[in-house]
Design a protein around this motif. Sequence first.
Motif, mmCIF file in Angstrom:
data_model
loop_
_atom_site.group_PDB
_atom_site.id
_atom_site.type_symbol
_atom_site.label_atom_id
_atom_site.label_comp_id
_atom_site.label_asym_id
_atom_site.label_seq_id
_atom_site.Cartn_x
_atom_site.Cartn_y
_atom_site.Cartn_z
ATOM 1 N N ALA A 1 0.837 -1.206 0.000
ATOM 2 C CA ALA A 1 0.000 0.000 0.000
ATOM 3 C C ALA A 1 0.872 1.257 0.000
ATOM 4 N N LEU A 2 1.949 1.222 0.782
ATOM 5 C CA LEU A 2 2.856 2.371 0.857
ATOM 6 C C LEU A 2 3.521 2.634 -0.494
ATOM 7 N N GLU A 3 4.001 1.572 -1.144
ATOM 8 C CA GLU A 3 4.629 1.755 -2.455
ATOM 9 C C GLU A 3 3.620 2.263 -3.482
ATOM 10 N N TYR A 4 2.383 1.756 -3.408
ATOM 11 C CA TYR A 4 1.350 2.187 -4.349
ATOM 12 C C TYR A 4 1.137 3.693 -4.271
ATOM 13 N N TRP A 5 0.987 4.224 -3.047
ATOM 14 C CA TRP A 5 0.698 5.652 -2.914
ATOM 15 C C TRP A 5 1.924 6.502 -3.225
ATOM 16 N N CYS A 6 3.109 6.000 -2.864
ATOM 17 C CA CYS A 6 4.319 6.752 -3.208
ATOM 18 C C CYS A 6 4.471 6.870 -4.723
ATOM 19 N N ALA A 7 4.138 5.790 -5.437
ATOM 20 C CA ALA A 7 4.196 5.835 -6.898
ATOM 21 C C ALA A 7 3.158 6.808 -7.450
ATOM 22 N N LYS A 8 1.982 6.819 -6.839
ATOM 23 C CA LYS A 8 0.919 7.699 -7.310
ATOM 24 C C LYS A 8 1.299 9.171 -7.158
ATOM 25 N N ILE A 9 1.856 9.534 -5.989
ATOM 26 C CA ILE A 9 2.196 10.954 -5.800
ATOM 27 C C ILE A 9 3.413 11.355 -6.643
ATOM 28 N N ASP A 10 4.120 10.350 -7.154
ATOM 29 C CA ASP A 10 5.248 10.627 -8.038
ATOM 30 C C ASP A 10 4.797 10.689 -9.498
ATOM 31 N N GLY A 11 3.473 10.540 -9.721
ATOM 32 C CA GLY A 11 2.928 10.642 -11.070
ATOM 33 C C GLY A 11 2.944 9.352 -11.843
ATOM 34 N N ASP A 12 3.253 8.229 -11.193
ATOM 35 C CA ASP A 12 3.310 6.931 -11.870
ATOM 36 C C ASP A 12 1.889 6.373 -12.017
ATOM 37 N N SER A 13 1.596 5.783 -13.169
ATOM 38 C CA SER A 13 0.258 5.212 -13.413
ATOM 39 C C SER A 13 0.201 3.755 -12.963
ATOM 40 N N ILE A 14 0.664 3.467 -11.755
ATOM 41 C CA ILE A 14 0.691 2.104 -11.226
ATOM 42 C C ILE A 14 -0.714 1.635 -10.884
ATOM 43 N N THR A 15 -0.946 0.323 -10.924
ATOM 44 C CA THR A 15 -2.252 -0.250 -10.589
ATOM 45 C C THR A 15 -2.122 -1.189 -9.394
ATOM 46 N N TYR A 16 -3.270 -1.471 -8.756
ATOM 47 C CA TYR A 16 -3.290 -2.436 -7.659
ATOM 48 C C TYR A 16 -2.776 -3.802 -8.124
ATOM 49 N N GLN A 17 -3.160 -4.172 -9.357
ATOM 50 C CA GLN A 17 -2.787 -5.480 -9.878
ATOM 51 C C GLN A 17 -1.268 -5.614 -9.992
ATOM 52 N N GLU A 18 -0.613 -4.560 -10.465
ATOM 53 C CA GLU A 18 0.843 -4.605 -10.608
ATOM 54 C C GLU A 18 1.524 -4.781 -9.258
ATOM 55 N N VAL A 19 1.076 -4.012 -8.288
ATOM 56 C CA VAL A 19 1.680 -4.107 -6.952
ATOM 57 C C VAL A 19 1.379 -5.469 -6.336
ATOM 58 N N ALA A 20 0.146 -5.920 -6.467
ATOM 59 C CA ALA A 20 -0.252 -7.205 -5.884
ATOM 60 C C ALA A 20 0.579 -8.339 -6.453
ATOM 61 N N THR A 21 0.835 -8.312 -7.759
ATOM 62 C CA THR A 21 1.618 -9.378 -8.401
ATOM 63 C C THR A 21 3.032 -9.407 -7.855
ATOM 64 N N ARG A 22 3.648 -8.248 -7.714
ATOM 65 C CA ARG A 22 5.036 -8.214 -7.244
ATOM 66 C C ARG A 22 5.165 -8.655 -5.789
ATOM 67 N N TYR A 23 4.133 -8.357 -4.976
ATOM 68 C CA TYR A 23 4.213 -8.710 -3.561
ATOM 69 C C TYR A 23 3.615 -10.091 -3.261
ATOM 70 N N GLY A 24 3.014 -10.716 -4.261
ATOM 71 C CA GLY A 24 2.396 -12.019 -4.042
ATOM 72 C C GLY A 24 1.138 -11.936 -3.214
ATOM 73 N N LEU A 25 0.371 -10.843 -3.376
ATOM 74 C CA LEU A 25 -0.860 -10.629 -2.620
ATOM 75 C C LEU A 25 -2.047 -10.590 -3.576
ATOM 76 N N SER A 26 -3.240 -10.610 -3.007
ATOM 77 C CA SER A 26 -4.436 -10.451 -3.829
ATOM 78 C C SER A 26 -4.684 -8.958 -4.053
ATOM 79 N N VAL A 27 -5.388 -8.660 -5.140
ATOM 80 C CA VAL A 27 -5.716 -7.269 -5.439
ATOM 81 C C VAL A 27 -6.571 -6.671 -4.332
ATOM 82 N N SER A 28 -7.509 -7.459 -3.806
ATOM 83 C CA SER A 28 -8.394 -6.939 -2.757
ATOM 84 C C SER A 28 -7.616 -6.580 -1.504
#
Length: 570
Positions: A520-547
Amino acid sequence: MNEDKLRAEDLYNKIIPVHMDANFFFERAVRSLDRNHYDKALKYFGKAVEYEPENPVNHCNMAGIMSEMGDYSGSNSVLAQVLKDVDPAMTECYYYMANNFANMEQFEEAEKALVTYLEEDSEGQFLEEAEEMMDLLHYELNRPAKLHRIKSREGMVEHENARALLEEGKFAQAVELLEEIVKNHPDFLSARNNLALAYYYVGLFDRAKETIGEVLEQEPGNLHGLCNLAIFYQHEHDIAELASLLRTLAVTIPFHQEHVFKLATTMGILGQHEVAYRHFRRLLKDEDINGDPSLYHYTAAAAFNCERYVDAERCWKYAQRLDPESDIPKFYLSQLHQYQEGTSVQPKISYHYHLPFEEQLKLWELNGDQMTEEIKHNPLIRSSFFWALRHGDVGTKLQVIQAFAWIADDEVKQALQAFLQEPGEDMELKEAAALVLKGMGIEGDILSLDEVGESSVEHVKDNLLKKDGNWQLVIDKTLEMMGRSSSNQQQDVQSLWMEFLSKSYPDTPQLQHMEAWSAALEYWCAKIDGDSITYQEVATRYGLSVSTVSRYARRMDSVCHMKGRKRSYL
């Protein structure tokens, strides 16, 4: 001579031959029992065993007579032989043996036999008696029995756990558990009904309706199923089907307490308050449950919603007597009096026995934006928040303060500023209120954190790290997963994480899922940096579910208001 011969033949023809079989001796034994001739009954049952040695019933009858005659040891020997040589599946023998051991005051052995009966018997013929004996053994042995399961109630414990999960709002976990129960026990209609509700709560409406259809296919008159179906029709705005079903439910008079309660609450949810009131009144006459303050609240809610204000006031006052420490009856009485005095519009009273804001807090986790809009426009919920800030306990006030960060309007600002001026309020609560105000951009001449006391954001951080030094691991994990990162990105990670901890303090979450917080922390840091990251991308890298990533990210957003932020805000 011939005449004598004829008489002998006539006499022979009139003799009825006796067939000495097991049934013959069984009937003799029963007649002897009726006359309390236990010794003869034992002898006859013994004969029945000789004729049918493979019939376990005759063996058990013989054991029963021996027990009646006080020969408990002999009775147990017979029962043990049944289990060993005749019919090992005759599990009730363990219950009989437990009785014999208890009569001999061999309580340890009685407990072993009774536990075996409960864990192995699938029919539950002597379940109530066994539970009573368990209480006796608990008293005699001064400890509870080591009972792992009750086979005749298999699925019941799991079902209760699933119901608890539903009440706690843990719908996904409830779905998983209920699906397993239904798979193992297809005829367990209560579990199937609750599975339908769980599907409904997680948004799987088609599966919910399909599951209710399965219930009603097995039992067309299942009241819980019909009530749930009515709720689903309302959700789908299927007016025709709902009206037809309501006509049936409106004239239904259940007998069992549980069914009366289900129908009453369903009719209340569907706006049929007169019908709901009538059924709740029936429940108040039941001595087993009429000491429950929540029941009086349900009745009061139905009464208020159908304009029976005198009855509503009486019920809330009775709930207050039963539950004097609770703010719930006090709050609804205040709402009633304000309405009667003309100082508020008529609210629709919830049937839930809690302050309205508590339900909103649960729902926020699922859909924060929508619930924020609802509270902004629902005067009853708004008033319950401000009531709780004035009159609630420390935990309740903290929840309200954190919820105010979502609303962030002028009325919230005024309420929190007034709260900071209240003498005697808990200093940690004032710190939390000050941080919410700071998040709203209110500081400088209006409010300084230092005015709250010597505490500051740094002080809060220090307290957090003393409380749980593992919070640093979330930062470390995030930076590790991000790989090469600029100094600005590293600063973003540390600043945002500490902002979240500070604003959450002192009700910071437990560090039970470090990877989820890092994601969650990486997701928001990417967002405020202007990155178009998605929950799915972060979830895949961390081995978590999107939910999971989404849920934890929403939690951070609820505290730090992340949407639309850029690095300059950090």
